[in-house]
Design an enzyme around this catalytic site. Structure first.
Site, short mmCIF file in Angstrom:
data_model
loop_
_atom_site.label_atom_id
_atom_site.label_comp_id
_atom_site.label_asym_id
_atom_site.label_seq_id
_atom_site.Cartn_x
_atom_site.Cartn_y
_atom_site.Cartn_z
CB CYS A 75 -0.98 0.06 1.16
SG CYS A 75 -2.03 -1.39 1.35
NE ARG A 84 4.73 1.50 -0.16
CZ ARG A 84 5.73 1.07 0.60
NH1 ARG A 84 6.97 1.17 0.17
NH2 ARG A 84 5.52 0.54 1.78
CD1 TRP A 135 -1.06 -6.00 -3.31
CD2 TRP A 135 -1.16 -6.60 -1.16
NE1 TRP A 135 -0.82 -7.35 -3.24
CE2 TRP A 135 -0.87 -7.75 -1.94
CE3 TRP A 135 -1.27 -6.74 0.23
CZ2 TRP A 135 -0.69 -9.01 -1.38
CZ3 TRP A 135 -1.09 -8.00 0.80
CH2 TRP A 135 -0.80 -9.10 0.00
CG ASN A 183 0.58 1.51 4.02
OD1 ASN A 183 -0.51 1.62 3.47
ND2 ASN A 183 1.67 2.11 3.57
N GLY A 184 -0.38 -1.99 6.75
CA GLY A 184 -0.11 -2.97 7.78
C GLY A 184 -1.32 -3.83 8.06
CD GLU A 228 15.06 -13.61 -9.21
OE1 GLU A 228 14.66 -12.51 -9.62
OE2 GLU A 228 14.66 -14.12 -8.14
CE LYS A 265 12.84 -10.80 -11.20
NZ LYS A 265 12.34 -11.36 -9.95
CD GLU A 314 8.24 -11.90 -8.99
OE1 GLU A 314 8.19 -11.43 -7.85
OE2 GLU A 314 9.21 -11.73 -9.75
CG HIS A 362 16.38 -38.50 -7.46
ND1 HIS A 362 16.63 -39.79 -7.06
CD2 HIS A 362 17.60 -37.97 -7.76
CE1 HIS A 362 17.93 -40.02 -7.09
NE2 HIS A 362 18.55 -38.94 -7.52
CE LYS A 401 10.59 -2.96 -6.22
NZ LYS A 401 11.16 -3.89 -7.21
#
Length: 605
Positions: free
Chosen positions: A2, A27, A75, A101-102, A482, A486, A489, A505, A600
């Site tokens: 947020c 954010r 968010w 926020n939180g 990574e 990517k 996302e 395996h 973010k």
């Protein structure tokens, strides 16, 4: 998560707040809202909208004037994206407005008590309890109303509060979620990120956990939630407003991928010591005696930072011969880990505010551990909590998907590994070899980016895949992880990373023509082992895209990467896979800078 922005001064506030929200939209971007007032206004005026900041802007009326205001881009945590769940939240009498926020952990209990007292809730959010508690407080001052409310709150928050009876002030508070003050000329700003401030001021004050502030147009004061005054001297931000512009690129992700050569040069600048074939890292606060006393290194991060930590752990083991490993901070903080006094703990976070990492740092500090921070944002919470550390100097990274910060973090770990190695048993010759390799990186990154058109064509061929497998062995495995992240996302294609040595395996059961495999194949002592893994895939009619230092006969396609030192090769091998993810997402029409469900800076659990 947020974004919060607020202003108090003489200027028309709505355009300033909307501009700030645009800069903070990475954010959170499922809904947004704004509240304004002025000393001459009759109360608070509010507009909220589901969707992006542009949707809010379209709803703000022409005559929406004020000189004080707060705004928020969301968010979602509690309650689906909607107009009513959007922030700010306002009391029934339209006197109190709050952005937050939180996460308030005891929101459900507080809500039940308030409802039992006759309070009617309009939203599904945890934040609304703050509004009603502040509005019901009988304290005379706004600061006391907020302080009284925070005493019963459990959880994390970064909040900004306005009250119609106190139009000349904004009260803010922080616990676990960033709050930054911007100091102007007879005007004050507040935000959750300096991105919203740098267009107007570069003088900032960052609140600590448990700290509050009162902003007036010509003054500010900070104090604890218990009321004790604190001393907060403004610092100057290095980044400028132009750093947040797209600079002619269509997306921030594309811009930031192409900034990596310059960013790597920046993290190296002034740190290399040719005389002793080592590096200067004064911010570590770790002298040679302390460095030699380290018996183990534990790296903690989340997401991309965790993967950079895996690459860093391998470099530390190889160059310094110190046992090292990386672990998700979100798991470490809950497993009651044994904290060893001879272990050096390293916390990694782009924002320096990632809540899981920060909580792990605080727990480690409580148990007496030595903690270093590897972060991008100067003055961030982790940078302040840690005993020392390194800034990665990647510059502002606006796209939710991290690229240049990942690369710079890996380079920072190479510097740290070289420093630790040279205080121990790494030879001058090997130190010089690594330094020469580090110096080659910017030019090699530029060379790699020149292949973009070829990678774009490959992305078009793989964009129809419903799932992809990424494999690598030892140095290549974190690169595969990574790259898999990517792709997930930004393109929403399911992707899985697996050690190439583990194919037989279990994962070989997945191989078929419809499942492409991306193989990380560095030209090192495991080259033939990696080729054997590709043989296994081809024998089962699987498609292979190799990322290698030379053409691979068994691969359907190969992206050839410039060769550096073996230890540094993972840094370069990630670059083309960033471009692959980007162009795959572009081919699929994804919202590249703002992927669905993500934000973010993850400042909630």
């Amino acid at each position: 998560m947020c974004g919060i922005v607020g202003y108090i001064g003489k200027r028309d506030v709505a355009p300033l707040l909307l501009e700030g929200l645009q800069r903070l939209e990475y954010r959170g971007y499922d809904s947004a809202g704004i509240v304004v007032t002025s000393p001459k206004a009759a109360g608070l005026k509010m507009v909220k909208a589901k969707g992006r900041v542009r949707d809010l802007e379209a709803k703000v009326p022409a005559r929406f004037k004020g000189t004080t205001g707060i705004a928020h881009t969301r968010w979602a945590t509690h309650g689906a994206p909607s107009d009513v769940n959007a922030h700010p939240h306002m009391s029934a009498d339209h006197k109190v407005a709050v952005v937050h926020n939180g996460i308030i952990d005891n929101a459900a209990d507080l809500r039940r008590k308030l409802e039992a007292d006759g309070v009617e809730f309009l939203s599904e959010t945890d934040t609304e309890v703050l509004v009603h508690l502040i509005a019901r407080s009988e304290a005379e001052k706004l600061e006391d109303k907020v302080r009284e409310t925070l005493r019963v709150i459990e959880g994390t928050y970064g909040i900004a509060v306005m009250h119609a009876d106190f139009p000349e002030r904004i009260v803010v508070a922080r616990n676990g979620s960033p709050v930054v003050l911007g100091i102007g000329e007879k005007e004050m700003f507040v935000a959750s990120d300096i991105a919203a401030l740098v267009a107007h001021t570069r003088q900032i004050v960052t609140l600590d956990d448990g700290e509050m502030a009162t902003l007036k147009a010509d003054d500010f004061r900070t104090y604890t939630t218990e009321g004790t005054r604190t001393t907060s001297e403004p610092t100057t931000v290095e980044w400028e407003a132009a750093s947040y512009d797209m600079g002619g690129h269509d997306t921030y992700m594309h811009k930031e991928i192409h900034e990596q050569a310059e960013a790597v040069d920046r993290v190296l600048r002034g740190r290399i010591d040719d005389r002793f074939s080592t590096v200067h890292l004064g911010g570590l606060n770790l002298d040679a005696r302390d460095a030699r006393a380290v018996r183990r290194v534990k790296i903690l991060g989340c997401g991309t930072s965790y993967h950079a930590g895996q690459i860093g752990a391998q470099m530390i083991e190889e160059l310094a011969r110190i046992p090292a490993d990386a672990e998700p901070a979100s798991e470490f903080r809950y497993r009651n880990a044994v904290v060893d006094p001879d272990t050096l703990y390293i916390a990694v976070s782009q924002s320096g505010e990632t809540y899981d990492v920060l909580a792990a740092v605080q727990e480690l500090k409580r148990k007496g551990a030595r903690v270093l921070g590897v972060v991008n944002v100067v003055g961030s919470a982790i940078a302040r909590e840690a005993d020392g550390g390194m800034y990665v100097h990647a510059g502002p990274e606006v796209c939710v998907v991290s690229t240049k910060c990942f690369t710079n973090t890996c380079v920072a770990f190479a510097l740290l590994a070289l420093h630790l190695g040279r205080t121990r048993d790494l030879s001058v010759r090997d130190g010089k070899r690594i330094i020469e390799g580090l110096r080659k990186l910017p030019a090699q990154i530029s060379e790699m980016l020149e292949q973009e058109e070829d990678i774009k064509k490959l992305a078009a061929q793989y964009a129809d895949a419903r799932s992809m497998l990424f494999i690598g062995r030892v140095r290549g495995y974190p690169v595969a992880r990574e790259a898999s992240l990517k792709l997930k996302e930004v393109s929403y294609i399911h992707a899985e990373a697996y050690p190439a040595s583990e194919l037989k395996h279990g994962p070989l059961a997945l191989i078929e023509p419809a499942l492409p495999t991306v193989a990380i194949v560095p030209d090192d002592d495991l080259l033939e082992k990696n080729r054997a893994a590709m043989e296994e895939i081809k024998a089962r009619s699987g498609q292979i895209l190799a990322v290698a230092h030379q053409e691979q006969e068994k691969a359907d396609h190969t992206i050839v990467v410039p060769k550096n030192e073996d230890e540094l090769d993972p840094i370069l091998m990630g670059i083309p896979l960033q471009l692959l993810a980007y162009h795959t997402a572009l081919a699929l029409g994804r919202d590249i800078d703002k992927p669905r469900n993500l934000a973010k800076s993850v400042t909630v659990e």
